[in-house]
Design a protein around this motif. Structure first.
Motif, PDB file in Angstrom:
ATOM      1  N   LYS A 276      25.070   8.505  30.927  1.00  0.00           N
ATOM      2  CA  LYS A 276      25.193   7.119  31.373  1.00  0.00           C
ATOM      3  C   LYS A 276      23.811   6.484  31.522  1.00  0.00           C
ATOM      4  O   LYS A 276      22.831   7.161  31.816  1.00  0.00           O
ATOM      5  CB  LYS A 276      25.936   7.056  32.703  1.00  0.00           C
ATOM      6  CG  LYS A 276      27.367   7.520  32.574  1.00  0.00           C
ATOM      7  CD  LYS A 276      28.103   7.375  33.874  1.00  0.00           C
ATOM      8  CE  LYS A 276      29.530   7.845  33.661  1.00  0.00           C
ATOM      9  NZ  LYS A 276      30.437   7.351  34.647  1.00  0.00           N
ATOM     10  N   LEU A 277      23.774   5.167  31.337  1.00  0.00           N
ATOM     11  CA  LEU A 277      22.518   4.429  31.451  1.00  0.00           C
ATOM     12  C   LEU A 277      21.900   4.614  32.835  1.00  0.00           C
ATOM     13  O   LEU A 277      20.684   4.760  32.960  1.00  0.00           O
ATOM     14  CB  LEU A 277      22.759   2.941  31.157  1.00  0.00           C
ATOM     15  CG  LEU A 277      21.536   2.044  31.158  1.00  0.00           C
ATOM     16  CD1 LEU A 277      20.499   2.520  30.152  1.00  0.00           C
ATOM     17  CD2 LEU A 277      21.952   0.608  30.850  1.00  0.00           C
ATOM     18  N   GLU A 278      22.718   4.655  33.855  1.00  0.00           N
ATOM     19  CA  GLU A 278      22.200   4.854  35.220  1.00  0.00           C
ATOM     20  C   GLU A 278      21.481   6.198  35.331  1.00  0.00           C
ATOM     21  O   GLU A 278      20.424   6.293  35.957  1.00  0.00           O
ATOM     22  CB  GLU A 278      23.341   4.776  36.232  1.00  0.00           C
ATOM     23  CG  GLU A 278      22.864   4.900  37.662  1.00  0.00           C
ATOM     24  CD  GLU A 278      23.968   4.676  38.679  1.00  0.00           C
ATOM     25  OE1 GLU A 278      23.633   4.628  39.877  1.00  0.00           O
ATOM     26  OE2 GLU A 278      25.141   4.557  38.298  1.00  0.00           O
TER      27      GLU A 278
ATOM     28  N   ILE B  17      20.011   7.798  32.875  1.00  0.00           N
ATOM     29  CA  ILE B  17      18.768   7.668  32.106  1.00  0.00           C
ATOM     30  C   ILE B  17      17.693   7.025  32.978  1.00  0.00           C
ATOM     31  O   ILE B  17      16.566   7.519  33.061  1.00  0.00           O
ATOM     32  CB  ILE B  17      19.011   6.851  30.819  1.00  0.00           C
ATOM     33  CG1 ILE B  17      19.872   7.660  29.842  1.00  0.00           C
ATOM     34  CG2 ILE B  17      17.690   6.443  30.171  1.00  0.00           C
ATOM     35  CD1 ILE B  17      20.335   6.888  28.630  1.00  0.00           C
TER      36      ILE B  17
ATOM     37  N   LEU C  28      19.864  -1.888  35.549  1.00  0.00           N
ATOM     38  CA  LEU C  28      21.148  -1.741  34.863  1.00  0.00           C
ATOM     39  C   LEU C  28      21.678  -3.089  34.395  1.00  0.00           C
ATOM     40  O   LEU C  28      22.123  -3.228  33.251  1.00  0.00           O
ATOM     41  CB  LEU C  28      22.177  -1.078  35.787  1.00  0.00           C
ATOM     42  CG  LEU C  28      22.028   0.413  36.016  1.00  0.00           C
ATOM     43  CD1 LEU C  28      22.980   0.876  37.107  1.00  0.00           C
ATOM     44  CD2 LEU C  28      22.269   1.185  34.740  1.00  0.00           C
TER      45      LEU C  28
ATOM     46  N   LEU D 227      19.413  -4.297  31.428  1.00  0.00           N
ATOM     47  CA  LEU D 227      19.498  -3.469  30.220  1.00  0.00           C
ATOM     48  C   LEU D 227      20.866  -3.558  29.553  1.00  0.00           C
ATOM     49  O   LEU D 227      20.968  -3.447  28.331  1.00  0.00           O
ATOM     50  CB  LEU D 227      19.155  -2.026  30.544  1.00  0.00           C
ATOM     51  CG  LEU D 227      17.704  -1.787  30.957  1.00  0.00           C
ATOM     52  CD1 LEU D 227      17.513  -0.359  31.446  1.00  0.00           C
ATOM     53  CD2 LEU D 227      16.750  -2.105  29.822  1.00  0.00           C
ATOM     54  N   ARG D 228      21.902  -3.779  30.328  1.00  0.00           N
ATOM     55  CA  ARG D 228      23.242  -3.917  29.737  1.00  0.00           C
ATOM     56  C   ARG D 228      23.383  -5.218  28.949  1.00  0.00           C
ATOM     57  O   ARG D 228      24.211  -5.314  28.059  1.00  0.00           O
ATOM     58  CB  ARG D 228      24.309  -3.843  30.825  1.00  0.00           C
ATOM     59  CG  ARG D 228      24.494  -2.431  31.343  1.00  0.00           C
ATOM     60  CD  ARG D 228      25.528  -2.353  32.432  1.00  0.00           C
ATOM     61  NE  ARG D 228      25.722  -0.968  32.857  1.00  0.00           N
ATOM     62  CZ  ARG D 228      25.947  -0.605  34.098  1.00  0.00           C
ATOM     63  NH1 ARG D 228      26.032  -1.501  35.061  1.00  0.00           N
ATOM     64  NH2 ARG D 228      26.100   0.663  34.389  1.00  0.00           N
TER      65      ARG D 228
ATOM     66  N   ARG E 292      17.108  -2.064  26.133  1.00  0.00           N
ATOM     67  CA  ARG E 292      17.849  -0.807  26.279  1.00  0.00           C
ATOM     68  C   ARG E 292      17.402   0.196  25.215  1.00  0.00           C
ATOM     69  O   ARG E 292      17.239   1.385  25.496  1.00  0.00           O
ATOM     70  CB  ARG E 292      19.346  -1.069  26.171  1.00  0.00           C
ATOM     71  CG  ARG E 292      20.161   0.185  26.389  1.00  0.00           C
ATOM     72  CD  ARG E 292      21.633  -0.095  26.365  1.00  0.00           C
ATOM     73  NE  ARG E 292      22.370   1.127  26.609  1.00  0.00           N
ATOM     74  CZ  ARG E 292      23.530   1.191  27.230  1.00  0.00           C
ATOM     75  NH1 ARG E 292      24.102   0.082  27.667  1.00  0.00           N
ATOM     76  NH2 ARG E 292      24.145   2.329  27.412  1.00  0.00           N
TER      77      ARG E 292
ATOM     78  N   GLU F 134      15.945   3.859  26.048  1.00  0.00           N
ATOM     79  CA  GLU F 134      16.559   5.060  25.479  1.00  0.00           C
ATOM     80  C   GLU F 134      15.540   5.866  24.669  1.00  0.00           C
ATOM     81  O   GLU F 134      15.537   7.097  24.724  1.00  0.00           O
ATOM     82  CB  GLU F 134      17.767   4.685  24.621  1.00  0.00           C
ATOM     83  CG  GLU F 134      18.939   4.206  25.459  1.00  0.00           C
ATOM     84  CD  GLU F 134      20.096   3.670  24.632  1.00  0.00           C
ATOM     85  OE1 GLU F 134      19.917   3.403  23.423  1.00  0.00           O
ATOM     86  OE2 GLU F 134      21.190   3.507  25.211  1.00  0.00           O
TER      87      GLU F 134
END
Length: 75
Positions: free
Chosen positions: A13-15, A17, A49, A52-53, A59, A63
């Motif tokens: 999940k992005l969180e 990361i 978050l 970036l979303r 993002r 990544e």
């Protein structure tokens, strides 16, 4: 859910990361390398978050930083 064996970010999940990057590098280093306000001006996971979303280019950079961190940790 489809299997993605060639995608190292699959299932992360992005969180997670963001949290891993903050623990490893810290907000200051992240803000220096990726010039976005949510890393430099009163940084938080929540604001990061949200930004970036909605911002694909940022993002992608986050990544990529995460993947470099994982690669460096393997060495």
């Amino acid at each position: 859910m489809e299997s993605q064996p060639n995608n190292p970010l699959h299932g992360i999940k992005l969180e997670q990361i963001i949290n891993d990057l903050v623990v490893h590098y810290g907000w200051e280093y992240m803000g220096y390398n990726i010039k976005i306000k949510c890393f430099t001006d009163n940084p938080s996971v929540k604001s990061s978050l949200k930004f970036l979303r909605r911002t694909p280019w940022a993002r992608t950079k986050v990544e990529a930083m995460y993947l470099r961190m994982l690669e460096n940790n393997k060495k």
